[in-house]
Design an enzyme around this catalytic site. Structure first.
Site, PDB file in Angstrom:
ATOM      1  N   SER A   1     -85.699  63.284  -1.680  1.00  0.00           N
ATOM      2  CA  SER A   1     -84.136  63.651  -1.823  1.00  0.00           C
ATOM      3  C   SER A   1     -83.917  62.135  -1.384  1.00  0.00           C
ATOM      4  CB  SER A   1     -83.852  64.632  -0.581  1.00  0.00           C
ATOM      5  OG  SER A   1     -83.904  65.857  -1.293  1.00  0.00           O
TER       6      SER A   1
ATOM      7  N   HIS B   1     -74.077  75.517  -0.973  1.00  0.00           N
ATOM      8  CA  HIS B   1     -73.728  74.423  -0.066  1.00  0.00           C
ATOM      9  C   HIS B   1     -72.380  75.203   0.206  1.00  0.00           C
ATOM     10  CE1 HIS B   1     -77.067  72.226   0.355  1.00  0.00           C
ATOM     11  NE2 HIS B   1     -77.541  72.282   1.241  1.00  0.00           N
TER      12      HIS B   1
ATOM     13  N   CYS C   1     -77.424  67.574  -0.562  1.00  0.00           N
ATOM     14  CA  CYS C   1     -77.186  69.058  -1.882  1.00  0.00           C
ATOM     15  C   CYS C   1     -77.918  68.612  -3.319  1.00  0.00           C
ATOM     16  CB  CYS C   1     -76.247  69.436  -1.760  1.00  0.00           C
ATOM     17  SG  CYS C   1     -75.392  70.204  -3.029  1.00  0.00           S
TER      18      CYS C   1
END
Lengths: 601, 381
Positions: free
Chosen positions: A322, A365, A378
């Site tokens: 990420s 989310h 996300c």
């Protein structure tokens, strides 16, 4: 015949050549007289000299330059050590000598002979080291039986010593005996067989600076090896000291935090590229290598499955996970594909190109904008941003931000990682690029590979709002090359774009985002977490199989900087198999930020 | 080889058929070839004595080079030297190209880019260059028919050796570059030097020397020069070689210590025993008597070369023989002076005695030129 050359007038030139021949004969006779003087008249003098011509050439070892941290704490020192050498010329009977010496020094006779054989090409009067790091008892024994062993020669030499053992071992490197092959390759022209040279780390990169010039003494000795006086002596010259950018306290803390895990930490000043800590774990004690004899411990380390000798901070290649999402966001913002207000909805799963892709939160989310997308890290949000961008643009921005290229740190063997694009896949894997791969790359998975030092540079580019520095360990306080690392490039991204991303990174840590565990009150840390599954390409296939059995094997990343405005420090933490980035790497980063703040702020 | 027709006025002088004429064979100087081989074989013996305990089988390699050079010698004889001289400028250009090439592309061996690497051996073009230089200088100077040298010709000569000399000095191999100078001096002398020219050359040399000392010479080279003046001052450094060489020679005495029994050379005190210092081994193992004999055998070679100068059909031939003779004589004298400390250690080998293929090949090719001139001395009568 009008042009008949036989009648050409050669008398003049012939006369001239005759003169020269006479001159040469005179010189020859003159030389003969010189030989007569040397060989007949001065015969006795030279004969005596030839008898006394038992010389001993002693190398007076120089001291290697010290290596210090930024606060001038000595990280690599020298200490006195004794070594004993054999002078073959003084052996009455070589085999007998070897037998006696092997008993005296407790070395196997075969090992001893092999050792000597390695230096066969040395002149017979030159000492060959047979044992070093002698204990005081051994020194005493040799000294006491000196007359019995005229062929042994005892000498003290300054020896490399790392007072903190493991500390910064990967950055410092270690020294070892120069091998015959390295001499043949001509890399070290001034050096001799048996010299100790830096094999990795700073010891290697700054070898030329650190190394001193050995002195030499030539002694006349009698047949018993007793010195009859020095003919000539050249004193050794000390090597130059080095000051590094490392901070002892931060380095120690970083290693302490990594203890018991496998991973790496990089702490860097984003404005200058000075490395304050560079840790890789597991580590090793370089003191154990400084030996002319390859010890078993060394082999153990080389063959260990945990690769303690590998400097993971610059040589470990991992999927970024990420933390790579910021590349996508920066690129898409800059290209105008999204803006701060672009909203996507996360339902926990999405189908793109007929393939299902999941978010890390199963229930999703919900609706969110770009900043929230970063805060929550996300996946669904970034799949869609990445899809808009396309692989070519992703790869262009990744390279712009320092991935897929060496950072230029002053350490040997840095890896370049991998930024994939369709061309790479065609050339290397001989396959077509699948659109689904773009989606994986959008969240830092797929064939992407980065090193921790690249991540630190990437973070510093964001922290600097576009200025790119070269990471380095050499302190500008050192007298060599003050200007080597001052080159700074600017990345072609608007500063305002960076401000948006930094807002997201700030919320990651300070507004209950994935990196909340890195929060230090009042220090305004901005960061990003990452959790990823793959390590290096070599292990790729192997790991993939293992993953099917055990899904928990994720690497844990955190990278961040502080303070938000006028940033002073970048911290990048990677823990192999550490689980979620927010859970493992972020708390470690917090402690490092904390210590930095207490010391420097 | 294509039929070679050379016209001189209206007469056809010779064709391919009579190039391998029995006359040529009969006029070959077999005595010179004999002296050459004698010296070469003596050389092998001393290379053996001084290096048989070292890895590398130097004496075997030297024999290999003698065979190779002999073949080259006979091949060289089949081409009329006139042809070689006619094309000498092109040969020279090729040489410059090669010397420039190794400076750029060569891999350094022992710190100098002097070598052309082949699978089994290396060749030093800077040595073989001497042959090209000799041919070109002969070409230029043979046409010169006045009694004394003119300024223009003198400078042309300087230019001919300056270009390769400069390239070789850059390798850096100052010794070899320096050994081009006597070849030129020989030609200048033969062309005739008056007092003014001699003074001019001396002044030029002096300026070059001062300039060289200050800008061109490397530290180790300066040390060698100072060591010459006082070898005892720095016995560990540059003086060491001279001192060790003198001890080896002096301790040999009148009769020497015997073949293979030189303690100094065998004990490895003596540096470069099988190359530049091979004569020191001769001095130690065979004493003054050996020195006299080897110098005699060498002088025999030089005598035969100088005596050949009269056996030439034209000025070109005279120049060629004289320059070859000087080339060999110069190295002989300098090498011997070097090992007893009368000359700085400049890395100049003793032709035929020092181990080294390129030097051997060059000596053989030089002597091939002499033989070539001699055997064709009646070609156009």
């Amino acid at each position: 015949m009008k042009n008949n050359k036989i009648y050409e007038d050669l008398i003049l030139v012939l006369r001239r050549s005759k003169k020269i021949f006479i001159l040469i004969q005179v010189l020859t006779v003159f030389l003969l007289l010189n030989f007569w003087k040397i060989q007949v008249l001065d015969y006795k003098k030279y004969w005596e000299q030839s008898e006394a011509n038992r010389m001993r050439e002693i190398v007076l070892p120089s001291q290697r330059g010290l290596i210090k941290d930024r606060g001038e704490t000595i990280l690599a020192d020298n200490k006195a050590s004794f070594k004993v050498s054999i002078i073959r010329e003084n052996c009455e009977d070589y085999d007998k000598s070897c037998r006696k010496i092997s008993r005296l020094l407790k070395i196997e006779e075969d090992v001893l002979k092999e050792r000597i054989k390695k230096y066969e090409s040395f002149p017979i009067f030159k000492p060959i080291v047979v044992k070093e790091n002698l204990s005081f008892e051994e020194v005493a024994v040799i000294e006491a039986r000196k007359l019995e062993f005229p062929e042994l020669f005892l000498q003290a030499e300054p020896k490399r010593f790392y007072p903190f053992g493991n500390l910064a071992a990967h950055a410092l490197g270690y020294i070892q005996e120069l091998s015959g092959e390295e001499i043949k390759n001509g890399l070290y022209q001034q050096r001799r067989l048996g010299d100790l040279i830096g094999k990795t780390g700073v010891e290697k990169v700054y070898e030329a600076t650190l190394v001193g010039t050995d002195g030499e003494a030539l002694e006349i000795v009698d047949s018993m090896g007793r010195s009859k006086g020095e003919i000539a002596k050249r004193d050794p010259e000390k090597g130059q000291n080095l000051i590094l950018t490392l901070d002892y306290a931060l380095q120690e803390k970083a290693e302490e935090l990594l203890e018991g895990r496998e991973g790496a930490v990089v702490m860097m000043d984003p404005q200058t590229g000075e490395i304050l800590a560079l840790a890789s774990y597991p580590t090793f004690d370089p003191n154990k290598f400084i030996d002319r004899f390859t010890p078993e411990e060394w082999l153990d380390l080389v063959t260990s499955p945990e690769f303690p000798l590998e400097n993971r901070a610059i040589r470990g290649q991992y999927a970024p996970g990420s933390i790579f999402k910021l590349v996508i966001d920066l690129g898409a913002l800059e290209l105008g594909l999204v803006d701060e207000k672009t909203v996507f909805t996360c339902k926990g799963e999405i189908e793109i190109y007929n393939e299902p892709f999941a978010c890390w939160v199963k229930e999703g989310h919900g609706e969110m904008n770009l900043i929230q997308g970063i805060r929550n890290s996300c996946n669904i949000y970034h799949y869609q941003v990445g899809k808009k961008m396309g692989i070519e643009e992703i790869s262009r921005y990744a390279k712009m931000l320092g991935f897929g290229a060496r950072t230029g740190i002053d350490l040997p063997g840095e890896k370049i990682g991998l930024v994939p694009d369709p061309q790479w896949k065609r050339e290397v894997r001989k396959e077509r690029w699948q659109p689904g791969e773009t989606i994986s790359v959008s969240i830092g998975q797929g064939p992407l590979l980065v090193t921790p030092i690249q991540v630190a540079i990437y973070t510093s580019i964001i922290a600097n709002r576009g200025r790119k520095v070269t990471p380095h360990l050499l302190n500008s306080k050192s007298q060599i090359g003050n200007k080597i690392f001052t080159e700074i490039n600017t990345v072609e991204i608007e500063p305002s774009t960076f401000e948006t991303i930094i807002q997201g990174m700030w919320e990651v840590v300070n507004r209950g985002g994935t990196g909340w565990a890195a929060n230090v009150k009042g220090f305004d840390i901005c960061g990003k977490t990452g959790s990823t599954q793959l390590i290096s390409t070599e292990k790729y296939e192997e790991k993939k199989e293992e993953e099917e059995e055990e899904e928990t094997k994720t690497h844990s990343w955190f990278t961040g900087f502080a303070p938000r405005d006028n940033p002073k420090i970048v911290v990048t933490v990677l823990v192999e198999y550490g689980g979620m980035g927010g859970a493992t790497a972020a708390p470690l980063a917090r402690q490092l930020f904390n210590l930095y703040r207490r010391k420097y702020d | 080889m294509p039929p070679l027709l050379l016209w001189q006025g209206n007469y056809l002088i010779y064709t391919e058929e009579n190039m391998i004429d029995r006359n040529l064979l009969r006029n070959t100087d077999w005595i010179l070839i004999g002296i050459l081989l004698l010296n070469s074989i003596l050389g092998v013996a001393f290379i053996y004595s001084s290096s048989h305990y070292l890895p590398g089988n130097y004496y075997v390699k030297q024999i290999f080079w003698i065979v190779l050079s002999s073949i080259a010698l006979f091949l060289f004889l089949s081409i009329d030297y006139d042809t070689l001289v006619t094309y000498s400028f092109y040969l020279y250009l090729v040489l410059i190209g090669i010397l420039g090439g190794i400076l750029i592309f060569g891999t350094p061996i022992a710190g100098a880019k002097s070598w052309f690497k082949f699978p089994f051996f290396n060749v030093q073009p800077s040595e073989v260059a001497k042959i090209m230089i000799i041919l070109l200088i002969a070409h230029v100077f043979a046409k010169f028919r006045r009694d004394y040298l003119s300024m223009g010709k003198g400078f042309l000569g300087v230019a001919i050796i300056a270009v390769p000399g400069f390239l070789v000095a850059l390798q850096p191999d100052l010794g070899t570059a320096f050994s081009y100078v006597p070849i030129l001096l020989a030609a200048l002398f033969l062309a005739g030097l008056n007092r003014k020219t001699i003074i001019g050359i001396l002044i030029f040399g002096l300026i070059l020397g001062i300039f060289g000392w200050n800008f061109a010479l490397k530290d180790y080279q300066k040390k060698r020069l100072t060591a010459l003046i006082s070898p005892g001052q720095d016995p560990l450094g540059s003086g060491y070689h001279i001192l060790q060489s003198k001890i080896a020679i002096g301790s040999g005495g009148f009769l020497g210590k015997g073949f293979g029994k030189g303690t100094q050379s065998q004990l490895r005190f003596l540096p470069a025993r099988h190359t530049d210092f091979v004569f020191s081994v001769i001095g130690e193992e065979f004493g003054f008597m050996g020195v006299v004999l080897i110098m005699l055998s060498y002088s025999l070679l030089l005598w035969r070369l100088f005596q050949s100068i009269g056996h030439s059909r034209d000025r070109t031939g005279v120049y060629i023989i004289f320059m070859v003779a000087i080339m060999i004589a110069f190295q002989f004298l300098i090498n011997l002076m070097m090992i007893i400390g009368l000359f700085p250690i400049a890395g100049i080998p003793l032709p035929l005695f020092s181990y080294g293929g390129s030097s051997l090949l060059t000596t053989y090719l030089g002597i091939a030129l002499v033989l070539n001139v001699k055997m064709r001395r009646f070609a156009n009568v």
